[in-house]
Design an enzyme around this catalytic site. Structure first.
Site, PDB file in Angstrom:
ATOM      1  CG  ASN A   9      -1.755   1.210   1.385  1.00 18.34           C
ATOM      2  OD1 ASN A   9      -1.793   2.050   0.482  1.00 18.34           O
ATOM      3  ND2 ASN A   9      -2.431   1.337   2.513  1.00 18.34           N
ATOM      4  CE  LYS A  11      -0.198   3.081   4.765  1.00 18.69           C
ATOM      5  NZ  LYS A  11      -0.056   3.114   6.208  1.00 18.69           N
ATOM      6  CG  HIS A  94      -5.869   1.700   5.314  1.00 12.94           C
ATOM      7  ND1 HIS A  94      -5.382   2.618   6.215  1.00 12.94           N
ATOM      8  CD2 HIS A  94      -4.865   0.844   5.064  1.00 12.94           C
ATOM      9  CE1 HIS A  94      -4.119   2.319   6.482  1.00 12.94           C
ATOM     10  NE2 HIS A  94      -3.777   1.249   5.793  1.00 12.94           N
ATOM     11  CD  GLU A  96      -2.787   5.293   6.919  1.00 12.16           C
ATOM     12  OE1 GLU A  96      -2.862   5.337   5.674  1.00 12.16           O
ATOM     13  OE2 GLU A  96      -1.798   4.839   7.515  1.00 12.16           O
ATOM     14  CD  GLU A 166      -3.290  -2.658   7.207  1.00 17.00           C
ATOM     15  OE1 GLU A 166      -2.187  -2.870   6.703  1.00 17.00           O
ATOM     16  OE2 GLU A 166      -3.955  -1.638   6.985  1.00 17.00           O
ATOM     17  N   GLY A 172       2.220   2.194  10.726  1.00 17.12           N
ATOM     18  CA  GLY A 172       3.121   3.336  10.577  1.00 17.12           C
ATOM     19  C   GLY A 172       3.834   3.741  11.855  1.00 17.12           C
ATOM     20  CB  SER A 207       5.301  -1.654  11.936  1.00 17.43           C
ATOM     21  OG  SER A 207       4.782  -0.344  12.164  1.00 17.43           O
TER      22      SER A 207
END
Ligand code: 13P
Length: 248
Positions: A9, A11, A94, A96, A166, A172, A207
């Site tokens: 991904n 991003k 996701h 985010e 996730e 991240g 990560s």
């Protein structure tokens, strides 16, 4: 048994030019196995598809789609538009987007349905926040995230897709879930899907890097990874691909 899969991904990193270059480098170094998908930004999709033309080992997906199929929705992008460009996958839910765009479980379910109606395979992202893990409610949170989609499209359609666990606290941050923590959630998801979910690909994300990937991939219900930061450099990503191929 689910087939191994590694997804990158990207991003909101890079540009159309750098994305096309990265895609061809990944296609160059990754063999036929396992399945690989890259998720560039919308505007980089045509260049990435063209850079990968004639190469069967890397598929292209989008990071988001509208839950509408068509209409006066300024700034939105439909599943059909993505499919026509050559995308075969799309991320939905996701963390985010759940956090920064206030996407609810119900909206994510709508997007999942829109993706399948357009012929795209959704990767449903689920995961708990740090606080939810502290409160020991991570499995309830994940159950609610998956149940909303099952209620919308049915269990079989969810099993035909891909699920990525996730944990928000690992995305991240450099803090990965331990193999045991990840496996516990993956086996829970597998059990929730029941007999129909035996071959459903369950990815871990958060990560992942070349140092921790091997231990995660040896877990019985982790079929691969959804990699963020470590997918932005071909050599690093390929190292993780190799670890998936060589997993015990
Ligand atoms: P990182 O690998 O950078 O933690 O990102 C994971 C992710 O969000 C993939 O979708």
């Amino acid at each position: 048994m689910a087939k191994p899969l590694l997804a990158g991904n990207w991003k909101m990193h890079g540009t159309a030019t750098s994305a096309a270059k990265l895609a061809s480098e990944i296609a160059e170094i990754s063999g036929e196995n396992p399945e690989i998908i890259v998720f560039p930004s919308f505007v980089s999709i045509p260049g990435v598809v063209s850079a990968l033309s004639g190469r069967k080992n890397v598929a292209v997906g989008a990071q988001n789609l509208s839950h509408y199929s068509d209409g006066a929705y300024t700034g939105e992008i439909s599943g059909q538009m993505l499919a026509e460009l050559g995308c075969t996958y799309v991320l939905v839910g996701h963390s985010e987007r759940r956090t920064y765009n206030a996407e609810s479980n119900e909206l994510v379910a709508e997007k999942f349905s829109a993706a399948q109606k357009s012929g795209l395979t959704p990767i449903l992202c689920v995961g708990e926040t740090f606080q939810q893990r502290q409160d020991k409610i991570q499995l309830q949170v994940i159950k609610a995230q998956i149940t909303a989609v099952i209620e919308k499209v049915g269990l079989q359609s969810v099993c035909d897709a891909i699920i990525a666990y996730e944990p928000v606290w690992a995305v991240g941050t450099g803090e990965t879930a331990t193999p045991d923590q990840a496996q516990q959630v993956h086996s829970y998801i597998r059990a929730e899907l029941g007999d129909k979910g035996v071959d459903t690909q369950l990815l871990y994300g958060g990560s992942i890097n070349a140092d921790n990937a091997a231990d995660l991939f040896t877990q019985p219900d982790i079929d691969g990874g959804l990699v963020g930061g470590a997918s932005l450099e071909a050599e690093h990503f390929n190292n993780i691909v190799q670890q998936l191929i060589e997993r015990k």
